[in-house]
Structure formats: structure tokens, C-alpha cells
Write a protein that holds these residues in place. Structure first.
Motif, PDB file in Angstrom:
ATOM      1  N   ALA A 248       4.665  -7.264 -82.887  1.00 16.79           N
ATOM      2  CA  ALA A 248       4.142  -8.230 -81.923  1.00 16.79           C
ATOM      3  C   ALA A 248       5.212  -8.684 -80.943  1.00 16.79           C
ATOM      4  CB  ALA A 248       3.562  -9.444 -82.652  1.00 16.79           C
ATOM      5  N   ILE A 249       6.460  -8.228 -81.148  1.00 18.44           N
ATOM      6  CA  ILE A 249       7.538  -8.595 -80.227  1.00 18.44           C
ATOM      7  C   ILE A 249       7.393  -7.771 -78.949  1.00 18.44           C
ATOM      8  CG2 ILE A 249      10.030  -8.608 -79.837  1.00 18.44           C
ATOM      9  CD1 ILE A 249      10.398  -9.021 -82.833  1.00 18.44           C
ATOM     10  N   GLN A 250       7.162  -8.458 -77.854  1.00 10.90           N
ATOM     11  CA  GLN A 250       6.967  -7.789 -76.564  1.00 10.90           C
ATOM     12  C   GLN A 250       8.271  -7.651 -75.791  1.00 10.90           C
ATOM     13  OE1 GLN A 250       4.772  -9.964 -73.433  1.00 10.90           O
ATOM     14  NE2 GLN A 250       3.449  -8.154 -73.281  1.00 10.90           N
ATOM     15  N   LYS A 251       9.166  -8.639 -75.970  1.00 10.39           N
ATOM     16  CA  LYS A 251      10.381  -8.652 -75.149  1.00 10.39           C
ATOM     17  C   LYS A 251      11.509  -9.335 -75.910  1.00 10.39           C
ATOM     18  CE  LYS A 251      12.105 -10.631 -70.790  1.00 10.39           C
ATOM     19  NZ  LYS A 251      11.742 -11.498 -69.650  1.00 10.39           N
ATOM     20  N   LEU A 252      12.717  -8.816 -75.772  1.00 10.14           N
ATOM     21  CA  LEU A 252      13.928  -9.442 -76.303  1.00 10.14           C
ATOM     22  C   LEU A 252      14.864  -9.731 -75.151  1.00 10.14           C
ATOM     23  CD1 LEU A 252      15.945 -10.292 -78.532  1.00 10.14           C
ATOM     24  CD2 LEU A 252      16.659  -7.895 -78.644  1.00 10.14           C
ATOM     25  N   ASP A 253      15.234 -10.990 -75.004  1.00  8.78           N
ATOM     26  CA  ASP A 253      16.153 -11.419 -73.946  1.00  8.78           C
ATOM     27  C   ASP A 253      17.480 -11.807 -74.596  1.00  8.78           C
ATOM     28  OD1 ASP A 253      17.537 -12.517 -71.858  1.00  8.78           O
ATOM     29  OD2 ASP A 253      16.089 -14.117 -71.451  1.00  8.78           O
ATOM     30  N   ARG A 254      18.576 -11.145 -74.196  1.00 10.52           N
ATOM     31  CA  ARG A 254      19.904 -11.432 -74.758  1.00 10.52           C
ATOM     32  C   ARG A 254      20.835 -12.038 -73.709  1.00 10.52           C
ATOM     33  NH1 ARG A 254      21.616  -5.926 -77.690  1.00 10.52           N
ATOM     34  NH2 ARG A 254      20.643  -5.003 -75.827  1.00 10.52           N
ATOM     35  N   GLY A 255      20.289 -12.591 -72.667  1.00 17.46           N
ATOM     36  CA  GLY A 255      21.098 -13.139 -71.589  1.00 17.46           C
ATOM     37  C   GLY A 255      21.874 -14.385 -71.995  1.00 17.46           C
ATOM     38  N   GLY A 256      23.108 -14.477 -71.510  1.00 18.91           N
ATOM     39  CA  GLY A 256      23.940 -15.652 -71.740  1.00 18.91           C
ATOM     40  C   GLY A 256      24.347 -15.841 -73.190  1.00 18.91           C
ATOM     41  N   GLY A 257      24.277 -14.764 -73.983  1.00 14.31           N
ATOM     42  CA  GLY A 257      24.674 -14.861 -75.384  1.00 14.31           C
ATOM     43  C   GLY A 257      23.638 -15.518 -76.279  1.00 14.31           C
ATOM     44  N   ARG A 258      22.500 -15.871 -75.717  1.00  9.52           N
ATOM     45  CA  ARG A 258      21.414 -16.483 -76.502  1.00  9.52           C
ATOM     46  C   ARG A 258      20.267 -15.493 -76.603  1.00  9.52           C
ATOM     47  NH1 ARG A 258      19.619 -21.728 -73.642  1.00  9.52           N
ATOM     48  NH2 ARG A 258      18.317 -21.859 -75.525  1.00  9.52           N
ATOM     49  N   TRP A 259      19.870 -15.190 -77.816  1.00 12.78           N
ATOM     50  CA  TRP A 259      18.787 -14.237 -78.041  1.00 12.78           C
ATOM     51  C   TRP A 259      17.456 -14.980 -78.146  1.00 12.78           C
ATOM     52  CZ3 TRP A 259      19.642  -9.291 -81.316  1.00 12.78           C
ATOM     53  CH2 TRP A 259      20.859  -8.686 -80.959  1.00 12.78           C
ATOM     54  N   ARG A 260      16.439 -14.423 -77.466  1.00 11.09           N
ATOM     55  CA  ARG A 260      15.091 -14.985 -77.522  1.00 11.09           C
ATOM     56  C   ARG A 260      14.090 -13.837 -77.512  1.00 11.09           C
ATOM     57  NH1 ARG A 260      18.292 -17.719 -74.248  1.00 11.09           N
ATOM     58  NH2 ARG A 260      17.772 -16.322 -72.528  1.00 11.09           N
ATOM     59  N   VAL A 261      13.021 -13.977 -78.310  1.00 14.12           N
ATOM     60  CA  VAL A 261      11.964 -12.965 -78.303  1.00 14.12           C
ATOM     61  C   VAL A 261      10.685 -13.588 -77.776  1.00 14.12           C
ATOM     62  CG1 VAL A 261      12.934 -11.629 -80.220  1.00 14.12           C
ATOM     63  CG2 VAL A 261      11.276 -13.441 -80.699  1.00 14.12           C
ATOM     64  N   THR A 262       9.900 -12.770 -77.102  1.00 19.79           N
ATOM     65  CA  THR A 262       8.581 -13.179 -76.632  1.00 19.79           C
ATOM     66  C   THR A 262       7.555 -12.299 -77.321  1.00 19.79           C
ATOM     67  OG1 THR A 262       9.479 -13.798 -74.466  1.00 19.79           O
ATOM     68  CG2 THR A 262       7.086 -13.494 -74.627  1.00 19.79           C
ATOM     69  N   LEU A 263       6.551 -12.933 -77.917  1.00 22.26           N
ATOM     70  CA  LEU A 263       5.519 -12.182 -78.620  1.00 22.26           C
ATOM     71  C   LEU A 263       4.400 -11.773 -77.670  1.00 22.26           C
ATOM     72  CD1 LEU A 263       5.218 -14.186 -81.963  1.00 22.26           C
ATOM     73  CD2 LEU A 263       6.814 -12.357 -81.346  1.00 22.26           C
ATOM     74  N   VAL A 264       3.621 -10.794 -78.077  1.00 19.55           N
ATOM     75  CA  VAL A 264       2.556 -10.249 -77.239  1.00 19.55           C
ATOM     76  C   VAL A 264       1.633 -11.344 -76.734  1.00 19.55           C
ATOM     77  CG1 VAL A 264       0.524  -8.750 -77.223  1.00 19.55           C
ATOM     78  CG2 VAL A 264       2.624  -7.995 -78.363  1.00 19.55           C
ATOM     79  N   ASP A 265       1.206 -12.246 -77.629  1.00 21.91           N
ATOM     80  CA  ASP A 265       0.294 -13.303 -77.196  1.00 21.91           C
ATOM     81  C   ASP A 265       0.963 -14.676 -77.253  1.00 21.91           C
ATOM     82  OD1 ASP A 265       0.509 -13.317 -79.898  1.00 21.91           O
ATOM     83  OD2 ASP A 265      -1.637 -13.247 -80.333  1.00 21.91           O
TER      84      ASP A 265
END
Length: 286
Positions: A248-265
Motif C-alpha cells: 500500500a506504500i505509494q511513495k517514499l520521500d527521503r528529502g532532508g534526511g527525514r523519511w516519510r511514506v505515503t499510502l495509496v489511499d
């Protein structure tokens, strides 16, 4: 009244072993005042367990279909106690320790007030459980009845092990995506497909299960409990208070040393804890 061992032997030697095991469970369940009697089997890799046989007293609901292909991690506390004590008798499910809260929630969902579980080992590895549930009222089984059930459990395990080519057991077919997870709704429960769960987040001493279509259910299980229940190849813990479905993980953002995931919904990115980043990387193949 004592066990009819001649009949027990005859049932387990008949051509239809499953029918024979059912007769044995009914015999001992009635004899020892249980509301349910059951057999649980483990695969040879000791990764999953199945409730393969169940007898229920009149008016008692069965739950055999609910316990199919369950990861063994869900029963760690129970397994440890059986190993330590030789068997496990829970006189009052309501008094189970906090560490066993996930199991307690499942037992209470099934209406169990007391439980007796006897292990059968093969080459020092847990191969079967045979046991009883008390549903209508709490019960403590005396040592004489436990000893009789223990002898019966060994005979049941021997009969089931002997079935099939070379004495190897044929295990029920199992597709993880077909599993149902039972969640509390008011004073009852609802079953949803495992594949519908998107994420599970901590909420104090509880967890909130987020499922497809925006459904939310609050559960007594902790995040740690869910880690033991959910298939590790499908779900991943991304911080102390969050488990998400890997696909369900749509996107992984690793910008600025902080990791964040965005789910499909999902509407907002979810932070990934530093100690969980390696697992996320492995799951996503990056």
C-alpha cells in the motif's frame, strides 16, 4: 466415569482418521465437561498453525474456520508457558497477563472463560496442541482429567502423523490473502479480509485498524501483538506506533534526511522511524 480406551483405539484405527479424531474429541469433551475440544497442528517449519479438528457441545458456536494458517508468533506466550509447565490451564481468561493481551482478546472474542492446552512434541519441536475451552462458565480441570487428555493427545497425534506417504502430514491448503481478521464492533465482532487492512496505529493502550474504504476499528491488541499476527512479508512496522501494508506504500520521500511514506489511499505522509528504515528499504527493494 473413566475414558473408554477400547473405543478410542477403534476410532483412531478406522480408515477415516478425521472422523475418528472427531469421535475422540467428542468422547473426552463430554467426559470432562468441556464446551469445545480441539486439535491444532503446526507445519514442519514451525511458521504457521491450523485448527484442524473441533467438537462443540450443543448450543456452543465453533471457531475452527477462524484459526487457519495463523503465524506461530501470535502464540509465543502460550507456547512458552506450555514448555515451562508441561501444559497450560487458564482458569480465568480475564486474568491473563498484559504480555498475552493479544491472545486474551482472541480468546474473549471466542467467548472462552477457561482453557486447557496440552502440547505434543516431535523431536523436541511443537507439532500439535490438543485442548478444551470452557464457554458457559469457568472451569478448572483436575489432574486426573488432564492426564487422560494427555494420553488421548498422544494417540491423536500418532494417528494423524501416520496418515499419508511416509508418515508425513498433509497440511491444509493456505493462501495468506484469504485469511480473515476479526475486529470488535460494539459488543460483537466483524471479520474482514487480511488484504483489506491498510495500516494499524497505536492509540494509547489500544490500536486503530484502518481498512479499505475508510473503515476504522479500535482494538485491544497492541502494535507488538499485531506484529506477531500479521504476515511479515506483507506488513512492515515503520515506527513505534505504526504498521503499514507494504504494497500500500505509494511513495517514499527521503528529502532532508527525514523519511516519510505515503499510502495509496492516505492523505498525509507518515514518518518512518530511524531504526525501521533498513526494513523499509528491504521491503521496497531500494
Amino acid at each position: 466415569m473413566t475414558a473408554d480406551w477400547k473405543s478410542v483405539a477403534g476410532w483412531l484405527l478406522q480408515a477415516d482418521v478425521d472422523d475418528g479424531v472427531s469421535h475422540v474429541l467428542a468422547h473426552f469433551g463430554r467426559l470432562h465437561g468441556a464446551d469445545r475440544a480441539w486439535v491444532i497442528r503446526y507445519d514442519e517449519a514451525f511458521t504457521h498453525l491450523w485448527n484442524t479438528h473441533e467438537w462443540t457441545a450443543p448450543g456452543i458456536r465453533g471457531h475452527v474456520e477462524d484459526v487457519q494458517g495463523v503465524p506461530v508468533e501470535a502464540g509465543v506466550w502460550l507456547h512458552e508457558e506450555m514448555k515451562r509447565q508441561g501444559h497450560l490451564m487458564i482458569a480465568d481468561v480475564a486474568t491473563m497477563p498484559k504480555r498475552a493481551r493479544g491472545l486474551q482478546a482472541e480468546f474473549q472474542r471466542q467467548g472462552i472463560q477457561s482453557l486447557l492446552a496440552l502440547p505434543v512434541y516431535r523431536e523436541d519441536r511443537l507439532a500439535f496442541q490438543v485442548g478444551y475451552d470452557a464457554v458457559r462458565q469457568p472451569r478448572v480441570w483436575p489432574e486426573a482429567e488432564i492426564a487422560e487428555l494427555k494420553d488421548a493427545a498422544e494417540l491423536i497425534a500418532k494417528a494423524l502423523r501416520a496418515r499419508g506417504s511416509g508418515g508425513r502430514m498433509g497440511f491444509p491448503t493456505f493462501a495468506p490473502e484469504d485469511r480473515l481478521v476479526h475486529l470488535r464492533v460494539g459488543v460483537g465482532t466483524v471479520a474482514i479480509p487480511l488484504s483489506d487492512i491498510r495500516r494499524i496505529e497505536a492509540d494509547g493502550d489500544y490500536t486503530v485498524v484502518h481498512a479499505k474504504g475508510g473503515r476504522r476499528n479500535t482494538e485491544r491488541r497492541s502494535v507488538r501483538d499485531w506484529e506477531g499476527i500479521l504476515p511479515k512479508d506483507q506488513f512492515i512496522r515503520i515506527h513505534r506506533g505504526m504498521i503499514v501494508r507494504a504494497d500500500a506504500i505509494q511513495k517514499l520521500d527521503r528529502g532532508g534526511g527525514r523519511w516519510r511514506v505515503t499510502l495509496v489511499d492516505g492523505e498525509h505522509p507518515i514518518p518512518v522511524g530511524r531504526v525501521y528504515r533498513a526494513a523499509v528499504r528491504i521491503h521496497l527493494g531500494i
